[in-house]
Motif scaffolding. Sequence first.
Motif, PDB file in Angstrom:
ATOM      1  N   HIS A 160      69.391 101.462  -0.078  1.00  0.00           N
ATOM      2  CA  HIS A 160      69.335 100.175   1.318  1.00  0.00           C
ATOM      3  C   HIS A 160      67.703 100.552   2.043  1.00  0.00           C
ATOM      4  N   VAL A 161      66.870 101.087   1.342  1.00  0.00           N
ATOM      5  CA  VAL A 161      65.536 100.922   1.700  1.00  0.00           C
ATOM      6  C   VAL A 161      65.216  99.337   1.220  1.00  0.00           C
ATOM      7  N   VAL A 162      64.381  98.821   2.311  1.00  0.00           N
ATOM      8  CA  VAL A 162      64.409  97.409   1.852  1.00  0.00           C
ATOM      9  C   VAL A 162      63.071  97.127   1.092  1.00  0.00           C
ATOM     10  N   VAL A 163      63.076  96.525   0.042  1.00  0.00           N
ATOM     11  CA  VAL A 163      62.045  96.104  -1.016  1.00  0.00           C
ATOM     12  C   VAL A 163      61.529  94.563  -0.904  1.00  0.00           C
ATOM     13  N   ASP A 164      62.513  93.862  -0.570  1.00  0.00           N
ATOM     14  CA  ASP A 164      62.042  92.337  -0.612  1.00  0.00           C
ATOM     15  C   ASP A 164      62.849  91.535   0.714  1.00  0.00           C
ATOM     16  N   PRO A 165      62.146  91.982   1.814  1.00  0.00           N
ATOM     17  CA  PRO A 165      62.791  91.467   3.157  1.00  0.00           C
ATOM     18  C   PRO A 165      63.028  89.844   3.252  1.00  0.00           C
ATOM     19  N   ASP A 166      62.169  89.144   2.526  1.00  0.00           N
ATOM     20  CA  ASP A 166      62.169  87.893   2.857  1.00  0.00           C
ATOM     21  C   ASP A 166      63.192  87.357   1.663  1.00  0.00           C
ATOM     22  N   HIS A 216      70.025  92.073   2.777  1.00  0.00           N
ATOM     23  CA  HIS A 216      69.594  91.506   1.758  1.00  0.00           C
ATOM     24  C   HIS A 216      68.017  92.203   1.582  1.00  0.00           C
ATOM     25  N   ILE A 258      58.543 100.496  -5.398  1.00  0.00           N
ATOM     26  CA  ILE A 258      58.088  99.993  -4.062  1.00  0.00           C
ATOM     27  C   ILE A 258      58.956 100.850  -3.151  1.00  0.00           C
TER      28      ILE A 258
END
Lengths: 312, 312
Positions: free
Chosen positions: A156-162, A172, A239
């Motif tokens: 749940h590390v964010v790799v594609d926030p948008d 997401h 990433i």
Amino acid sequence: MILAVDVGGTKLAAARVSPEGAIVETRRAATPQDADAETLWRALREVIGPLSDGVAGVGVGCGGPMEWPSGVVSPLNIPGWRGFPLRARLSGLFPGVPVRVHNDAICLAVAEHWRGAGRGVADMLGMVVSTGVGGGLVLGGRLVDGGTGNAGHIGHVVVDPDGGPPCGCGGHGCLEAVARGPALTAWALGRGWTPGDPAAQGDYQEERAVTARTLAADARAGDEVAVAAMSRAGRALGIAIASATHLCDLDLVTIGGGLSQAGEPLFGPLEEALREHARMAFARRLRVVPASLGQDAGLIGAAALILASDTY
Amino acid sequence: MILAVDVGGTKLAAARVSPEGAIVETRRAATPQDADAETLWRALREVIGPLSDGVAGVGVGCGGPMEWPSGVVSPLNIPGWRGFPLRARLSGLFPGVPVRVHNDAICLAVAEHWRGAGRGVADMLGMVVSTGVGGGLVLGGRLVDGGTGNAGHIGHVVVDPDGGPPCGCGGHGCLEAVARGPALTAWALGRGWTPGDPAAQGDYQEERAVTARTLAADARAGDEVAVAAMSRAGRALGIAIASATHLCDLDLVTIGGGLSQAGEPLFGPLEEALREHARMAFARRLRVVPASLGQDAGLIGAAALILASDTY
């Protein structure tokens, strides 16, 4: 002897483990599906019963989430256990001996550090990339639990926030939303992938099905969509690992689970994205390697919770 | 008494600190600019000289990078020191007493945990958002150093892997590339921001200049570009903090540095992005608060390296 237990959504496993950490005897059974709490408990008792003589401690890895360290478990993949007091029940079976329960991904990381690819490493993240993406952190030579036993949740590390896909957690763009096996195969199927020639896939029945293993094999065989799917997952992993090593100053990341043997189609793009983003001088020493333990890893990690409890 | 030292690109500071952790006497001087290594060392000796009687230990926070724990420092903002053996020199001045040197951002995190907003918290990330973005990790109630003393570098967690701006580290899309003060003001200036009416900015000379503080004040006053700039930085911070808490299972994040007092224009979008991305049940307890210590925080953290060396 101590008893190691590995509770998963498809399989229950247990082992007698010597004080030196050698697995002496192992038993396995399918996890009853759609079963209620007591049926599941009976199935687990049947697995561990013949291994119970003279047990001096019980270590357990179980799917999360759970209340930790109390070991009240609610494994996502075992709907019949919601708030099930697994640790207390085991303490009832084995009175007077230590019983520890931890997240299964953490047990896999512990196993790699104790007996696998991370032996002797001070700072590592042990990852598992499978139906989910999880992990465990060893920092300064000791397991990091986090406040609620959940440290290491790199999925749940964010790799594609948008632009990232929705994740099971409700967020997401998480690594898991991109790189978990089912997300990989769904992405590939949506772009026209069909699992390749069974004869080319190797020995395992499951490799002929729509799984990430099949996809990885097809990628190694040059299937274009499969290559793109592995590359997308590899980049996301790279990433997230760059973020993790900048935050935790790691020596090593081990990758276990179904994708750990995916080879160049996954690890090539992973390395490329990692080197693109992990640019601080201290981050460049990081090595990323496949996990070295096989199907017993969960049991080995569970045993370490008892046999090396000063470290884990 | 112990001696605490804080070495920065603009300021050298030192203090005598009682065994109970009270700052008894403080001295400061401007860091000589464009100076060679020995000129810098003489300037530091002049600051600490009058504080040196009966010193039983020396704790130092210094800008990174450095070799750790040997304390051979090469602070980015002090070009005259490249590979300067700061710890060894101090050991020469104070023979026979412990001398410890750590990264300045880590000292700020230690200070907040020891005496500030993080007191009593087991798992926290202490951040500083200033010319750079850095931090320090306390997990399980103890400082995490990482393999090379660089754990806590949240500034290089990736928040925008595809479209993100280039970062000083050589990567792109790092938190620091978006949220460091100079990046913020440059972004705003490029969109037509001019620093607001000096009379409205408060007491500090620097607030009338092109700084993130001025930008924050203008955002609080409703300037549209300033609001957008703060919102962009806040979102980046929220995404990085979501990743950090999923990985490290944190109770608390403290935010110090020039932007810590930015208020709602920064912390509103930060909270929103954090809640959007930190969705695992265990991540929801996380609180994000401004750091509570003022300009002595670096000295307090440096003192803790000696006075609470079992924890830090």
